[in-house]
Design a protein around this motif. Structure first.
Motif, PDB file in Angstrom:
ATOM      1  N   LEU A 123      29.104   5.637  36.688  1.00  0.00           N
ATOM      2  CA  LEU A 123      28.205   6.742  36.380  1.00  0.00           C
ATOM      3  C   LEU A 123      28.983   8.026  36.184  1.00  0.00           C
ATOM      4  O   LEU A 123      30.070   8.194  36.731  1.00  0.00           O
ATOM      5  N   THR A 124      28.396   8.942  35.440  1.00  0.00           N
ATOM      6  CA  THR A 124      28.868  10.320  35.424  1.00  0.00           C
ATOM      7  C   THR A 124      27.977  11.073  36.396  1.00  0.00           C
ATOM      8  O   THR A 124      26.768  11.163  36.194  1.00  0.00           O
ATOM      9  N   LEU A 125      28.589  11.571  37.472  1.00  0.00           N
ATOM     10  CA  LEU A 125      27.826  12.257  38.508  1.00  0.00           C
ATOM     11  C   LEU A 125      27.827  13.754  38.253  1.00  0.00           C
ATOM     12  O   LEU A 125      28.891  14.367  38.130  1.00  0.00           O
ATOM     13  N   PRO A 126      26.648  14.354  38.182  1.00  0.00           N
ATOM     14  CA  PRO A 126      26.577  15.796  37.984  1.00  0.00           C
ATOM     15  C   PRO A 126      27.066  16.539  39.230  1.00  0.00           C
ATOM     16  O   PRO A 126      27.008  16.004  40.338  1.00  0.00           O
ATOM     17  N   PRO A 127      27.539  17.772  39.049  1.00  0.00           N
ATOM     18  CA  PRO A 127      28.032  18.529  40.193  1.00  0.00           C
ATOM     19  C   PRO A 127      26.888  19.011  41.088  1.00  0.00           C
ATOM     20  O   PRO A 127      25.802  19.347  40.604  1.00  0.00           O
ATOM     21  N   LEU A 128      27.142  19.006  42.393  1.00  0.00           N
ATOM     22  CA  LEU A 128      26.187  19.557  43.358  1.00  0.00           C
ATOM     23  C   LEU A 128      24.777  19.024  43.137  1.00  0.00           C
ATOM     24  O   LEU A 128      23.804  19.776  43.077  1.00  0.00           O
ATOM     25  N   ALA A 129      24.672  17.717  42.996  1.00  0.00           N
ATOM     26  CA  ALA A 129      23.387  17.119  42.634  1.00  0.00           C
ATOM     27  C   ALA A 129      23.217  15.748  43.266  1.00  0.00           C
ATOM     28  O   ALA A 129      24.175  15.129  43.729  1.00  0.00           O
TER      29      ALA A 129
ATOM     30  N   ARG B 222      10.517  24.549  42.289  1.00  0.00           N
ATOM     31  CA  ARG B 222       9.113  24.153  42.485  1.00  0.00           C
ATOM     32  C   ARG B 222       8.829  22.834  41.768  1.00  0.00           C
ATOM     33  O   ARG B 222       8.209  21.922  42.323  1.00  0.00           O
ATOM     34  N   ASP B 223       9.296  22.705  40.527  1.00  0.00           N
ATOM     35  CA  ASP B 223       9.066  21.483  39.757  1.00  0.00           C
ATOM     36  C   ASP B 223       9.797  20.291  40.374  1.00  0.00           C
ATOM     37  O   ASP B 223       9.280  19.175  40.390  1.00  0.00           O
ATOM     38  N   LEU B 224      11.006  20.530  40.880  1.00  0.00           N
ATOM     39  CA  LEU B 224      11.755  19.459  41.539  1.00  0.00           C
ATOM     40  C   LEU B 224      11.012  18.975  42.785  1.00  0.00           C
ATOM     41  O   LEU B 224      10.860  17.772  42.992  1.00  0.00           O
ATOM     42  N   VAL B 225      10.522  19.888  43.600  1.00  0.00           N
ATOM     43  CA  VAL B 225       9.780  19.502  44.801  1.00  0.00           C
ATOM     44  C   VAL B 225       8.526  18.717  44.411  1.00  0.00           C
ATOM     45  O   VAL B 225       8.205  17.691  45.024  1.00  0.00           O
ATOM     46  N   ARG B 226       7.826  19.158  43.366  1.00  0.00           N
ATOM     47  CA  ARG B 226       6.650  18.430  42.883  1.00  0.00           C
ATOM     48  C   ARG B 226       7.032  17.007  42.463  1.00  0.00           C
ATOM     49  O   ARG B 226       6.382  16.035  42.857  1.00  0.00           O
ATOM     50  N   ASP B 227       8.104  16.874  41.680  1.00  0.00           N
ATOM     51  CA  ASP B 227       8.522  15.556  41.203  1.00  0.00           C
ATOM     52  C   ASP B 227       9.040  14.676  42.341  1.00  0.00           C
ATOM     53  O   ASP B 227       8.807  13.463  42.352  1.00  0.00           O
ATOM     54  N   LEU B 228       9.740  15.279  43.302  1.00  0.00           N
ATOM     55  CA  LEU B 228      10.193  14.518  44.469  1.00  0.00           C
ATOM     56  C   LEU B 228       9.004  13.965  45.247  1.00  0.00           C
ATOM     57  O   LEU B 228       9.012  12.802  45.659  1.00  0.00           O
ATOM     58  N   ASN B 229       7.986  14.780  45.444  1.00  0.00           N
ATOM     59  CA  ASN B 229       6.801  14.323  46.170  1.00  0.00           C
ATOM     60  C   ASN B 229       6.094  13.184  45.432  1.00  0.00           C
ATOM     61  O   ASN B 229       5.685  12.200  46.043  1.00  0.00           O
ATOM     62  N   ALA B 230       5.964  13.313  44.118  1.00  0.00           N
ATOM     63  CA  ALA B 230       5.310  12.261  43.326  1.00  0.00           C
ATOM     64  C   ALA B 230       6.126  10.973  43.365  1.00  0.00           C
ATOM     65  O   ALA B 230       5.572   9.874  43.542  1.00  0.00           O
ATOM     66  N   LEU B 231       7.436  11.095  43.219  1.00  0.00           N
ATOM     67  CA  LEU B 231       8.292   9.908  43.237  1.00  0.00           C
ATOM     68  C   LEU B 231       8.313   9.275  44.622  1.00  0.00           C
ATOM     69  O   LEU B 231       8.318   8.047  44.754  1.00  0.00           O
TER      70      LEU B 231
ATOM     71  N   ARG C  86      15.308  20.807  33.323  1.00  0.00           N
ATOM     72  CA  ARG C  86      13.972  21.273  33.699  1.00  0.00           C
ATOM     73  C   ARG C  86      13.920  21.806  35.128  1.00  0.00           C
ATOM     74  O   ARG C  86      12.968  22.491  35.500  1.00  0.00           O
ATOM     75  N   TYR C  87      14.956  21.493  35.928  1.00  0.00           N
ATOM     76  CA  TYR C  87      15.027  22.027  37.289  1.00  0.00           C
ATOM     77  C   TYR C  87      15.993  23.209  37.382  1.00  0.00           C
ATOM     78  O   TYR C  87      16.250  23.712  38.469  1.00  0.00           O
ATOM     79  N   GLY C  88      16.561  23.592  36.246  1.00  0.00           N
ATOM     80  CA  GLY C  88      17.516  24.692  36.236  1.00  0.00           C
ATOM     81  C   GLY C  88      18.959  24.239  36.339  1.00  0.00           C
ATOM     82  O   GLY C  88      19.865  25.041  36.524  1.00  0.00           O
ATOM     83  N   GLY C  89      19.198  22.940  36.203  1.00  0.00           N
ATOM     84  CA  GLY C  89      20.546  22.390  36.313  1.00  0.00           C
ATOM     85  C   GLY C  89      21.289  22.398  34.991  1.00  0.00           C
ATOM     86  O   GLY C  89      20.778  22.855  33.963  1.00  0.00           O
ATOM     87  N   GLY C  90      22.495  21.864  35.034  1.00  0.00           N
ATOM     88  CA  GLY C  90      23.352  21.816  33.857  1.00  0.00           C
ATOM     89  C   GLY C  90      23.056  20.681  32.909  1.00  0.00           C
ATOM     90  O   GLY C  90      23.678  20.556  31.863  1.00  0.00           O
ATOM     91  N   ASP C  91      22.128  19.798  33.256  1.00  0.00           N
ATOM     92  CA  ASP C  91      21.666  18.689  32.429  1.00  0.00           C
ATOM     93  C   ASP C  91      22.722  17.608  32.205  1.00  0.00           C
ATOM     94  O   ASP C  91      22.798  17.004  31.145  1.00  0.00           O
ATOM     95  N   VAL C  92      23.529  17.352  33.241  1.00  0.00           N
ATOM     96  CA  VAL C  92      24.438  16.205  33.200  1.00  0.00           C
ATOM     97  C   VAL C  92      23.613  15.014  33.676  1.00  0.00           C
ATOM     98  O   VAL C  92      23.454  14.789  34.867  1.00  0.00           O
ATOM     99  N   THR C  93      23.033  14.297  32.730  1.00  0.00           N
ATOM    100  CA  THR C  93      22.129  13.202  33.051  1.00  0.00           C
ATOM    101  C   THR C  93      22.613  11.902  32.429  1.00  0.00           C
ATOM    102  O   THR C  93      23.541  11.899  31.615  1.00  0.00           O
ATOM    103  N   CYS C  94      21.951  10.824  32.798  1.00  0.00           N
ATOM    104  CA  CYS C  94      22.276   9.494  32.270  1.00  0.00           C
ATOM    105  C   CYS C  94      20.983   8.874  31.765  1.00  0.00           C
ATOM    106  O   CYS C  94      20.305   8.160  32.503  1.00  0.00           O
ATOM    107  N   PRO C  95      20.626   9.148  30.509  1.00  0.00           N
ATOM    108  CA  PRO C  95      19.332   8.672  30.000  1.00  0.00           C
ATOM    109  C   PRO C  95      19.274   7.166  29.734  1.00  0.00           C
ATOM    110  O   PRO C  95      18.194   6.597  29.701  1.00  0.00           O
TER     111      PRO C  95
END
Length: 162
Positions: free
Chosen positions: A148-154, A41-50, A127-136
């Motif tokens: 880049l380090t690409l997260p799995p299935l993302a 739900r939060d991902l869909v909200r953020d996708l719509n805003a972005l 925050r979306y339930g993922g493994g948090d492989v991010t690039c801050p």
């Protein structure tokens, strides 16, 4: 374009039924085991805003100059990447890793027009339930490529760093 149907905006597992409607109870914080539904739900909200805030995602939909492949032949890696461009030329880089493994130090040819890329959305964020492989941190091209380090299935979206 975007199409969600009754319950898909929070990953309802059951098929929608007009007899009882969407399973809104899946979003109840009392159901800790259902945190993934709130993450979707939060991902869909953020996708719509972005989407609304990023003209590159919609301004030049019918103009071939609004799109450029970055990686369309990486079938072995299960990765593809492309650039979208707004009317003013502002780019957005989309990179998807459809493999269940993290891709470390993955090189993508993006050119040198942008001095640094910043992650603006990562579907693997905690925050979306993922493994948090991010690039801050911003990523700078070297010889026209970023690594880049690409997260799995993302999917990761990057924009020019400000």
């Amino acid at each position: 374009k975007q199409l969600l149907f009754m319950g898909q905006e929070f990953a309802q597992g059951a098929e929608w039924s007009e007899a009882h409607g969407p399973d809104w109870w899946l979003l109840d914080p009392a159901y800790d085991a259902e945190a993934d539904h709130r993450g979707v739900r939060d991902l869909v909200r953020d996708l719509n805003a972005l989407y609304r805030a990023t003209p590159a995602l919609w301004q030049r939909d019918t103009d071939p100059a609004g799109f450029r492949w970055v990686a369309c032949d990486a079938a072995e890696d299960n990765v593809y990447a492309f650039l979208r461009f707004a009317a003013d030329g502002a780019p957005l880089l989309a990179v998807s890793n459809f493999s269940p493994v993290v891709r470390h130090d993955y090189a993508l040819p993006v050119g040198d027009e942008v001095t640094a890329w910043q992650e603006v959305l990562n579907t693997d964020a905690a925050r979306y339930g993922g493994g948090d492989v991010t690039c801050p941190d911003p990523v700078k091209p070297e010889d026209g490529r970023i690594r880049l380090t690409l997260p799995p299935l993302a999917t990761v979206w990057l924009a020019p760093a400000v």
